[in-house]
Design an enzyme around this catalytic site. Structure first.
Site, PDB file in Angstrom:
ATOM      1  N   ASP A 205      26.747  61.797  19.970  1.00 13.49           N
ATOM      2  CA  ASP A 205      25.484  61.402  19.346  1.00 13.49           C
ATOM      3  C   ASP A 205      24.561  60.784  20.390  1.00 13.49           C
ATOM      4  O   ASP A 205      23.404  60.501  20.106  1.00 13.49           O
ATOM      5  CB  ASP A 205      25.730  60.371  18.239  1.00 13.49           C
ATOM      6  CG  ASP A 205      26.209  61.013  16.947  1.00 13.49           C
ATOM      7  OD1 ASP A 205      25.583  61.981  16.511  1.00 13.49           O
ATOM      8  OD2 ASP A 205      27.221  60.544  16.403  1.00 13.49           O
TER       9      ASP A 205
ATOM     10  N   LYS B 204      30.061  52.095  25.302  1.00 12.48           N
ATOM     11  CA  LYS B 204      30.690  53.385  25.602  1.00 12.48           C
ATOM     12  C   LYS B 204      30.976  53.535  27.098  1.00 12.48           C
ATOM     13  O   LYS B 204      31.771  54.393  27.500  1.00 12.48           O
ATOM     14  CB  LYS B 204      29.792  54.534  25.138  1.00 12.48           C
ATOM     15  CG  LYS B 204      29.559  54.583  23.634  1.00 12.48           C
ATOM     16  CD  LYS B 204      30.745  55.165  22.902  1.00 12.48           C
ATOM     17  CE  LYS B 204      30.429  55.394  21.434  1.00 12.48           C
ATOM     18  NZ  LYS B 204      31.510  56.062  20.711  1.00 12.48           N
TER      19      LYS B 204
END
Length: 397
Positions: A119, A76
């Site tokens: 998340d 990410k």
């Protein structure tokens, strides 16, 4: 569970898709991100798992190890930061993209606020990129996000908002907050009227693919199969599109794997359109616990993914242990709950004598991606019996 996609095509990379995601822009993203001190300037390792390959009865197994991308601990670190650079340039076109994360425009960006739901890993990456550039950042988390993950995000200076409900509820709340304050949502999932920023997130993931192609070329190898994690579909779209453009009609077979209780891509394949998960969307694989398919990602996955597959949480935990302890004589790897999904699927299929169902045999050369390390260190140690530091100390230098 396996589902063969009848829409998958072995053709040249479609021109219409290349207008959205392409290798040229991926290389540009790589250049822009290269100046960020938080990222590993050498890229990430490409491990040859010869022992595991032999145990599976295949020719080769390679793991691209994103646990070493940065201190953020996951792939990410490429997506949200790339989207933030593009977003800033859209509003401040005279800025030098290579200097944004060096903090040289902090005064100009002091009121340029961004918000996102997460998340864990996406929000952490956005918070770090915002902190580096000087943008105020708010991150919305849901009830299942652990305190450990919340603290890891907050460490990068983000304002944290926790809600009840699941990930999809947190996406709705981030959108509401953005509209209320006039801020910009930087999300890795797309929906009606919101595609440009998720596209830039996906393009950032193409950096992984660019590195991997170079590493494969150095060994004069081409994989026959590539397995990627599901989630909302952005990772798979960003990486598979690069490989499809690279190899054209001779592309490898593409497989997507998801938690059985967060099966939105699997359901999309059944319905032939972006769909919702049918399960609880509560998985130990937190990064893959997504209930809604990204619309823009599905445009790439529907014509390219050959098989959609589901695994259980215990499959992932067993794969974490396997990598951590270097079973079969392979290099030990810090593979997080979501990071090991590809290996978990291979193990599951091997146990069920189903590898041939996705065309894997003794001549197969399989590429998987460890998309995260110990992003929740206490949970990682609970599952594997080891700390990330103990594993890294055993790795071949």
């Amino acid at each position: 569970m396996l589902l063969k996609n009848p829409n998958a095509a072995f053709t040249a990379y479609p021109t219409e898709l290349a207008k959205v995601l392409n290798q040229e822009t991926a290389q540009q993203s790589k250049q822009w991100l290269s100046s960020w001190p938080l990222l590993n300037p050498q890229g990430t390792p490409f491990w040859d798992m010869t022992g595991t390959a032999k145990a599976l009865g295949i020719q080769s197994l390679w793991i691209k190890d994103e646990s070493k991308r940065s201190d953020l601990g996951s792939f990410k670190a490429l997506g949200a930061p790339n989207a933030l650079i593009n977003l800033i340039l859209k509003h401040f076109p005279t800025l030098d993209p290579k200097k944004i994360f060096l903090g040289e425009y902090r005064d100009q960006l002091a009121e340029f606020a961004v918000v996102s739901a997460t998340d864990g890993n996406h929000g952490r990456a956005l918070a770090a990129a915002a902190q580096a550039s000087g943008c105020p950042c708010t991150i919305v988390i849901h009830a299942q996000v652990s305190q450990e993950r919340e603290e890891a995000i907050a460490a990068y200076g983000a304002n944290m908002v926790r809600i009840t409900g699941n990930y999809d509820k947190s996406v709705e709340e981030a959108d509401r907050i953005a509209k209320q304050h006039g801020w910009t949502v930087v999300s890795d999932t797309s929906y009606e009227g919101y595609t440009e920023i998720p596209r830039d997130v996906m393009q950032g993931y193409g950096v992984m693919a660019a590195e991997t192609v170079a590493q494969l070329d150095a060994q004069q190898q081409i994989p026959t199969h590539i397995i990627l994690q599901g989630g909302v579909g952005g990772l798979a779209a960003g990486v598979f599109s690069y490989f499809w453009e690279q190899y054209g009609a001779n592309r490898p077979m593409f497989i997507v794997v998801e938690p059985s209780q967060a099966d939105c891509l699997y359901q999309s394949a059944i319905q032939g359109k972006p769909a919702s998960a049918t399960g609880s969307v509560d998985s130990v694989m937190a990064g893959l616990a997504c209930g809604e398919t990204s619309q823009i990602a599905w445009e790439f996955l529907q014509p390219s993914v050959d098989f959609f597959a589901l695994i259980d949480d215990q499959d992932a935990i067993e794969a974490m242990k396997q990598l951590a302890h270097g079973e079969h004589g392979d290099t030990p790897i810090v593979g997080g709950e979501s990071g090991v999904a590809g290996l978990a699927l291979l193990n599951q299929l091997a146990k069920q004598d189903q590898l041939q169902a996705i065309g894997i045999n003794s001549d197969s050369r399989v590429l998987i991606f460890n998309t995260e390390g110990a992003t929740a260190p206490a949970l990682f140690q609970e599952f594997t019996g080891l700390t990330a530091q103990e594993i890294v100390a055993k790795q071949v230098k």
